[in-house]
Motif scaffolding. Structure first.
Motif, mmCIF file in Angstrom:
data_model
loop_
_atom_site.group_PDB
_atom_site.id
_atom_site.type_symbol
_atom_site.label_atom_id
_atom_site.label_comp_id
_atom_site.label_asym_id
_atom_site.label_seq_id
_atom_site.Cartn_x
_atom_site.Cartn_y
_atom_site.Cartn_z
ATOM 1 N N LYS A 142 -1.113 -4.247 8.289
ATOM 2 C CA LYS A 142 -2.386 -3.811 7.619
ATOM 3 C C LYS A 142 -2.526 -4.114 6.177
ATOM 4 O O LYS A 142 -1.397 -4.417 5.565
ATOM 5 N N THR A 143 -3.718 -3.821 5.584
ATOM 6 C CA THR A 143 -3.903 -4.050 4.305
ATOM 7 C C THR A 143 -4.485 -2.707 3.698
ATOM 8 O O THR A 143 -5.529 -2.398 4.292
ATOM 9 N N LEU A 144 -3.796 -2.251 2.581
ATOM 10 C CA LEU A 144 -4.111 -0.912 2.115
ATOM 11 C C LEU A 144 -4.781 -1.048 0.859
ATOM 12 O O LEU A 144 -4.386 -2.131 -0.098
ATOM 13 N N GLY A 145 -5.966 -0.564 0.598
ATOM 14 C CA GLY A 145 -6.671 -1.086 -0.696
ATOM 15 C C GLY A 145 -6.851 0.305 -1.546
ATOM 16 O O GLY A 145 -6.933 1.444 -0.995
ATOM 17 N N VAL A 146 -7.040 0.158 -2.802
ATOM 18 C CA VAL A 146 -7.552 1.488 -3.493
ATOM 19 C C VAL A 146 -8.337 0.968 -4.870
ATOM 20 O O VAL A 146 -7.838 0.101 -5.208
ATOM 21 N N LEU A 147 -9.168 1.951 -5.170
ATOM 22 C CA LEU A 147 -9.958 1.525 -6.506
ATOM 23 C C LEU A 147 -9.371 2.563 -7.577
ATOM 24 O O LEU A 147 -9.269 3.787 -7.298
#
Ligand SMILES: [Zn+2]
Length: 334
Positions: free
Chosen positions: A41-46
Protein backbone atom coordinates in the motif's frame (compact mmCIF):
# COMPACT_ATOMS: atom_id res chain seq x y z
CA UNK A 1 -0.46 10.33 21.45
CA UNK A 2 -2.89 12.51 19.59
CA UNK A 3 -2.29 14.45 16.47
CA UNK A 4 -1.49 18.03 17.53
CA UNK A 5 -3.97 19.69 15.24
CA UNK A 6 -5.85 16.95 13.54
CA UNK A 7 -7.69 18.07 10.48
CA UNK A 8 -6.24 21.55 10.63
CA UNK A 9 -4.87 21.16 7.13
CA UNK A 10 -7.12 20.95 4.14
CA UNK A 11 -10.50 22.32 3.30
CA UNK A 12 -11.10 24.55 0.32
CA UNK A 13 -10.65 27.70 2.42
CA UNK A 14 -7.16 26.70 3.52
CA UNK A 15 -5.49 27.89 0.34
CA UNK A 16 -1.81 27.89 -0.52
CA UNK A 17 0.53 29.47 1.99
CA UNK A 18 4.00 29.06 0.58
CA UNK A 19 6.74 31.00 2.35
CA UNK A 20 4.49 33.16 4.49
CA UNK A 21 6.62 35.78 6.26
CA UNK A 22 6.51 35.61 10.06
CA UNK A 23 7.88 37.83 12.79
CA UNK A 24 11.60 38.38 12.49
CA UNK A 25 11.62 38.06 8.74
CA UNK A 26 11.93 34.27 8.72
CA UNK A 27 9.74 32.25 6.39
CA UNK A 28 7.67 29.19 7.24
CA UNK A 29 7.67 26.26 4.84
CA UNK A 30 4.85 25.73 2.37
CA UNK A 31 2.43 22.90 1.86
CA UNK A 32 3.89 19.52 1.10
CA UNK A 33 2.74 15.98 0.39
CA UNK A 34 4.40 12.91 1.84
CA UNK A 35 4.04 9.39 0.47
CA UNK A 36 5.10 6.20 2.23
CA UNK A 37 5.27 3.61 -0.53
CA UNK A 38 5.14 0.10 0.91
CA UNK A 39 5.13 -3.27 -0.78
CA UNK A 40 1.32 -3.50 -0.73
CA UNK A 41 0.00 0.00 0.00
CA UNK A 42 0.93 3.62 -0.60
CA UNK A 43 0.01 5.95 2.28
CA UNK A 44 -0.16 9.68 1.60
CA UNK A 45 -0.76 12.81 3.61
CA UNK A 46 -0.88 16.56 3.01
CA UNK A 47 1.05 18.58 5.59
CA UNK A 48 0.25 22.24 6.17
CA UNK A 49 2.87 24.97 6.57
CA UNK A 50 2.45 24.77 10.37
CA UNK A 51 3.24 21.04 10.35
CA UNK A 52 -0.30 19.78 10.89
CA UNK A 53 -1.46 17.00 8.62
CA UNK A 54 -4.78 16.41 6.92
CA UNK A 55 -6.59 13.10 6.50
CA UNK A 56 -4.52 10.30 5.05
CA UNK A 57 -4.95 8.56 1.71
CA UNK A 58 -4.33 4.89 0.97
CA UNK A 59 -3.85 3.40 -2.47
CA UNK A 60 -2.67 -0.07 -3.49
CA UNK A 61 0.97 -0.09 -4.59
CA UNK A 62 1.44 -1.48 -8.09
CA UNK A 63 4.68 -3.12 -9.24
CA UNK A 64 7.22 -1.62 -11.59
CA UNK A 65 8.74 1.86 -11.80
CA UNK A 66 6.24 3.40 -14.23
CA UNK A 67 3.22 2.22 -12.24
CA UNK A 68 4.76 3.30 -8.91
CA UNK A 69 5.45 6.77 -10.34
CA UNK A 70 1.93 7.05 -11.77
CA UNK A 71 0.37 6.04 -8.44
CA UNK A 72 2.53 8.54 -6.58
CA UNK A 73 1.46 11.35 -8.91
CA UNK A 74 -2.19 10.31 -8.59
CA UNK A 75 -1.94 10.36 -4.79
CA UNK A 76 -0.51 13.89 -4.87
CA UNK A 77 -3.28 15.11 -7.20
CA UNK A 78 -5.98 13.63 -4.94
CA UNK A 79 -4.52 14.97 -1.69
CA UNK A 80 -4.08 18.48 -3.07
CA UNK A 81 -7.45 18.44 -4.84
CA UNK A 82 -9.28 17.42 -1.66
CA UNK A 83 -7.81 20.50 0.06
CA UNK A 84 -8.65 22.91 -2.76
CA UNK A 85 -5.02 23.08 -3.89
CA UNK A 86 -3.19 22.03 -7.04
CA UNK A 87 0.23 20.33 -7.16
CA UNK A 88 1.87 23.60 -8.23
CA UNK A 89 0.91 25.06 -4.81
CA UNK A 90 3.25 22.59 -3.09
CA UNK A 91 6.71 23.43 -1.80
CA UNK A 92 7.60 19.82 -2.48
CA UNK A 93 6.74 16.15 -2.39
CA UNK A 94 8.63 13.56 -0.36
CA UNK A 95 8.52 9.84 -1.08
CA UNK A 96 9.73 7.11 1.26
CA UNK A 97 10.51 3.72 -0.28
CA UNK A 98 11.63 0.36 1.07
CA UNK A 99 14.94 -0.01 -0.69
CA UNK A 100 18.27 1.51 -1.56
CA UNK A 101 17.71 5.14 -2.44
CA UNK A 102 20.21 7.65 -3.79
CA UNK A 103 18.76 10.70 -2.07
CA UNK A 104 21.01 13.23 -3.81
CA UNK A 105 20.29 11.86 -7.29
CA UNK A 106 16.59 11.19 -6.66
CA UNK A 107 17.08 7.63 -7.83
CA UNK A 108 15.85 4.27 -6.55
CA UNK A 109 18.73 1.84 -6.98
CA UNK A 110 16.92 -1.22 -5.75
CA UNK A 111 13.47 -1.81 -4.25
CA UNK A 112 12.73 -5.47 -4.79
CA UNK A 113 9.27 -5.32 -3.15
CA UNK A 114 8.22 -2.66 -5.67
CA UNK A 115 9.68 -4.44 -8.70
CA UNK A 116 12.32 -1.72 -9.14
CA UNK A 117 15.94 -2.55 -9.97
CA UNK A 118 18.73 -0.94 -11.91
CA UNK A 119 18.54 2.71 -10.92
CA UNK A 120 15.24 4.44 -11.68
CA UNK A 121 15.05 8.28 -11.64
CA UNK A 122 11.75 8.19 -9.77
CA UNK A 123 12.00 11.73 -8.39
CA UNK A 124 12.31 13.19 -11.90
CA UNK A 125 9.56 10.94 -13.23
CA UNK A 126 7.06 11.95 -10.54
CA UNK A 127 8.07 15.60 -10.78
CA UNK A 128 7.50 15.57 -14.54
CA UNK A 129 4.06 14.00 -14.05
CA UNK A 130 3.18 16.85 -11.65
CA UNK A 131 4.36 19.73 -13.83
CA UNK A 132 7.73 20.22 -12.19
CA UNK A 133 6.95 20.13 -8.44
CA UNK A 134 10.20 19.30 -6.54
CA UNK A 135 10.27 15.65 -5.46
CA UNK A 136 12.61 14.14 -2.86
CA UNK A 137 13.24 10.42 -2.32
CA UNK A 138 14.20 8.83 0.99
CA UNK A 139 14.55 5.39 2.46
CA UNK A 140 11.35 4.40 4.30
CA UNK A 141 13.12 4.09 7.66
CA UNK A 142 14.48 7.61 7.28
CA UNK A 143 11.05 9.13 6.70
CA UNK A 144 9.63 7.15 9.63
CA UNK A 145 12.35 8.57 11.88
CA UNK A 146 11.64 12.11 10.66
CA UNK A 147 7.92 11.63 11.22
CA UNK A 148 8.42 10.21 14.70
CA UNK A 149 10.71 13.12 15.63
CA UNK A 150 8.07 15.58 14.43
CA UNK A 151 5.29 13.88 16.41
CA UNK A 152 7.09 13.59 19.74
CA UNK A 153 6.13 16.20 22.29
CA UNK A 154 8.81 18.67 23.28
CA UNK A 155 12.12 18.99 21.49
CA UNK A 156 12.06 15.30 20.56
CA UNK A 157 14.55 15.66 17.78
CA UNK A 158 17.01 13.03 18.94
CA UNK A 159 15.75 9.52 18.36
CA UNK A 160 16.09 6.14 16.79
CA UNK A 161 13.03 4.69 15.08
CA UNK A 162 13.26 0.92 15.47
CA UNK A 163 11.02 -0.76 12.91
CA UNK A 164 9.87 -4.28 13.76
CA UNK A 165 8.37 -5.32 10.45
CA UNK A 166 9.14 -8.25 8.21
CA UNK A 167 12.74 -7.39 9.02
CA UNK A 168 14.48 -5.19 11.57
CA UNK A 169 16.15 -1.84 10.93
CA UNK A 170 16.35 1.62 12.43
CA UNK A 171 16.23 5.21 11.21
CA UNK A 172 18.23 7.85 13.08
CA UNK A 173 17.54 11.53 13.71
CA UNK A 174 20.55 12.79 15.68
CA UNK A 175 20.55 16.31 17.11
CA UNK A 176 17.67 17.11 14.78
CA UNK A 177 19.38 15.85 11.64
CA UNK A 178 18.68 12.72 9.68
CA UNK A 179 21.67 10.37 9.66
CA UNK A 180 21.67 8.59 6.30
CA UNK A 181 25.22 7.29 6.56
CA UNK A 182 28.16 7.55 4.19
CA UNK A 183 26.75 4.68 2.14
CA UNK A 184 23.09 5.19 3.03
CA UNK A 185 23.10 2.19 5.38
CA UNK A 186 22.92 3.89 8.78
CA UNK A 187 20.68 1.96 11.17
CA UNK A 188 20.79 -1.40 9.37
CA UNK A 189 21.27 -3.14 12.68
CA UNK A 190 19.16 -6.15 11.72
CA UNK A 191 22.29 -7.77 10.33
CA UNK A 192 24.37 -7.61 13.47
CA UNK A 193 25.03 -11.19 14.53
CA UNK A 194 22.97 -11.89 17.66
CA UNK A 195 23.41 -15.68 17.86
CA UNK A 196 26.74 -16.92 16.45
CA UNK A 197 26.06 -19.86 14.13
CA UNK A 198 22.31 -19.31 14.50
CA UNK A 199 19.47 -19.12 12.00
CA UNK A 200 20.51 -18.44 8.38
CA UNK A 201 19.74 -14.94 7.06
CA UNK A 202 19.14 -13.93 3.42
CA UNK A 203 22.07 -11.51 3.83
CA UNK A 204 24.43 -14.50 3.88
CA UNK A 205 25.31 -14.50 7.57
CA UNK A 206 23.92 -16.70 10.33
CA UNK A 207 22.22 -15.58 13.51
CA UNK A 208 21.38 -12.02 12.46
CA UNK A 209 19.34 -9.96 14.92
CA UNK A 210 16.42 -9.71 12.53
CA UNK A 211 16.08 -13.49 12.57
CA UNK A 212 15.06 -13.13 16.23
CA UNK A 213 13.59 -9.63 16.61
CA UNK A 214 11.12 -9.03 13.78
CA UNK A 215 7.62 -9.84 12.64
CA UNK A 216 9.09 -12.33 10.21
CA UNK A 217 10.95 -14.06 13.04
CA UNK A 218 7.77 -14.28 15.12
CA UNK A 219 5.77 -15.70 12.21
CA UNK A 220 8.44 -18.38 11.72
CA UNK A 221 8.66 -19.21 15.43
CA UNK A 222 4.90 -19.12 16.12
CA UNK A 223 2.85 -19.95 13.00
CA UNK A 224 -0.29 -19.73 15.14
CA UNK A 225 -3.88 -20.41 14.16
CA UNK A 226 -3.76 -18.24 11.04
CA UNK A 227 -6.87 -16.18 11.79
CA UNK A 228 -4.90 -13.31 13.29
CA UNK A 229 -1.34 -11.96 13.06
CA UNK A 230 1.41 -14.17 14.51
CA UNK A 231 2.54 -11.56 17.09
CA UNK A 232 -1.03 -11.25 18.44
CA UNK A 233 -1.50 -15.03 18.63
CA UNK A 234 1.86 -15.47 20.35
CA UNK A 235 1.29 -12.76 22.97
CA UNK A 236 -2.21 -14.11 23.70
CA UNK A 237 -0.85 -17.63 24.20
CA UNK A 238 1.96 -16.32 26.40
CA UNK A 239 -0.48 -14.27 28.47
CA UNK A 240 -2.52 -17.46 28.96
CA UNK A 241 0.57 -19.21 30.30
CA UNK A 242 1.48 -21.47 27.36
CA UNK A 243 5.08 -22.51 28.20
CA UNK A 244 6.30 -22.66 24.59
CA UNK A 245 4.73 -19.28 23.82
CA UNK A 246 6.40 -17.84 26.91
CA UNK A 247 9.75 -19.16 25.67
CA UNK A 248 9.30 -17.70 22.18
CA UNK A 249 8.17 -14.37 23.62
CA UNK A 250 11.18 -14.29 25.96
CA UNK A 251 13.60 -14.90 23.08
CA UNK A 252 11.90 -12.18 21.06
CA UNK A 253 12.01 -9.67 23.94
CA UNK A 254 15.67 -10.51 24.51
CA UNK A 255 16.50 -9.77 20.86
CA UNK A 256 14.47 -6.54 20.70
CA UNK A 257 16.13 -5.38 23.94
CA UNK A 258 19.51 -6.16 22.34
CA UNK A 259 18.58 -3.91 19.42
CA UNK A 260 17.57 -1.12 21.80
CA UNK A 261 20.82 -1.44 23.77
CA UNK A 262 22.82 -1.36 20.55
CA UNK A 263 21.11 1.84 19.44
CA UNK A 264 21.47 3.52 22.83
CA UNK A 265 25.09 2.48 23.37
CA UNK A 266 26.05 3.68 19.88
CA UNK A 267 24.14 6.94 19.67
CA UNK A 268 22.84 7.68 23.19
CA UNK A 269 19.67 9.03 21.60
CA UNK A 270 17.04 10.51 23.88
CA UNK A 271 14.29 8.23 22.54
CA UNK A 272 13.99 4.83 20.90
CA UNK A 273 10.59 4.70 19.22
CA UNK A 274 9.39 1.22 18.28
CA UNK A 275 7.30 1.07 15.12
CA UNK A 276 6.53 -1.33 12.32
CA UNK A 277 3.75 -3.90 12.18
CA UNK A 278 4.73 -5.67 15.42
CA UNK A 279 4.34 -2.40 17.35
CA UNK A 280 0.57 -2.73 16.88
CA UNK A 281 0.76 -5.13 19.83
CA UNK A 282 0.88 -1.96 21.90
CA UNK A 283 1.56 -1.91 25.62
CA UNK A 284 2.15 -5.68 26.04
CA UNK A 285 5.11 -5.36 23.64
CA UNK A 286 6.47 -2.31 25.43
CA UNK A 287 6.12 -4.08 28.77
CA UNK A 288 8.20 -7.15 27.81
CA UNK A 289 10.90 -5.04 26.14
CA UNK A 290 11.17 -2.72 29.13
CA UNK A 291 11.24 -5.68 31.53
CA UNK A 292 14.08 -7.25 29.56
CA UNK A 293 16.03 -3.97 29.53
CA UNK A 294 15.56 -3.68 33.30
CA UNK A 295 16.64 -7.30 33.75
CA UNK A 296 19.84 -6.73 31.76
CA UNK A 297 20.59 -3.62 33.84
CA UNK A 298 20.11 -5.42 37.16
CA UNK A 299 23.73 -6.51 37.41
CA UNK A 300 25.24 -3.50 35.67
CA UNK A 301 25.41 -0.12 37.32
CA UNK A 302 26.58 1.20 33.96
CA UNK A 303 23.49 0.04 32.07
CA UNK A 304 21.25 1.02 34.97
CA UNK A 305 22.61 4.56 34.87
CA UNK A 306 21.55 4.86 31.23
CA UNK A 307 17.89 4.33 32.18
CA UNK A 308 17.21 2.53 28.93
CA UNK A 309 13.71 1.26 29.68
CA UNK A 310 12.45 4.79 30.23
CA UNK A 311 13.69 5.92 26.84
CA UNK A 312 11.68 3.36 24.88
CA UNK A 313 8.23 4.19 23.57
CA UNK A 314 5.83 3.07 20.85
CA UNK A 315 5.12 4.93 17.62
CA UNK A 316 1.77 6.73 17.73
CA UNK A 317 -1.04 4.56 16.43
CA UNK A 318 -3.38 5.68 13.70
CA UNK A 319 -0.90 8.22 12.34
CA UNK A 320 0.96 7.60 9.07
CA UNK A 321 4.34 8.38 10.64
CA UNK A 322 6.31 7.56 7.49
CA UNK A 323 4.10 9.68 5.24
CA UNK A 324 4.31 12.64 7.63
CA UNK A 325 8.11 12.32 7.67
CA UNK A 326 8.15 12.09 3.88
CA UNK A 327 6.19 15.35 3.69
CA UNK A 328 8.77 17.03 5.94
CA UNK A 329 11.55 15.65 3.73
CA UNK A 330 9.65 16.98 0.74
CA UNK A 331 9.84 20.49 2.09
CA UNK A 332 13.54 20.00 2.82
CA UNK A 333 13.35 19.58 6.61
CA UNK A 334 15.93 16.81 6.68
ZN1 LIG B 1 21.43 -10.84 8.00
Amino acid sequence: MTWPREGAAGGPAAGPATAVPVAGGAAVPGWSVGLDVGGTKTLGVLVAPDGASGPGLRLPTPRGPDAVAATAAEAVRRLTGDAGLVPADLAGVGIGLPGIVDHAAGRVEHAVNLGITGGVPLAADVSAALGGVPVVLENDLNVAALGAAHLLPGPGTDLAFLALGTGLAAGLVLDGRLRRGAGGAAGEIGHLVHVPGGRPCPCGQRGCLEQYASGGALAAAWPGPGDRPAPVALFEAAAAGDPSALAVRAGFADAVAAAVRLLLLTTDVAHVVIGGGVSELGDPLLAVVRAELDRSARDSAFLAAMQMAGRVSLAPRGVPVGAVGAALAGRKES
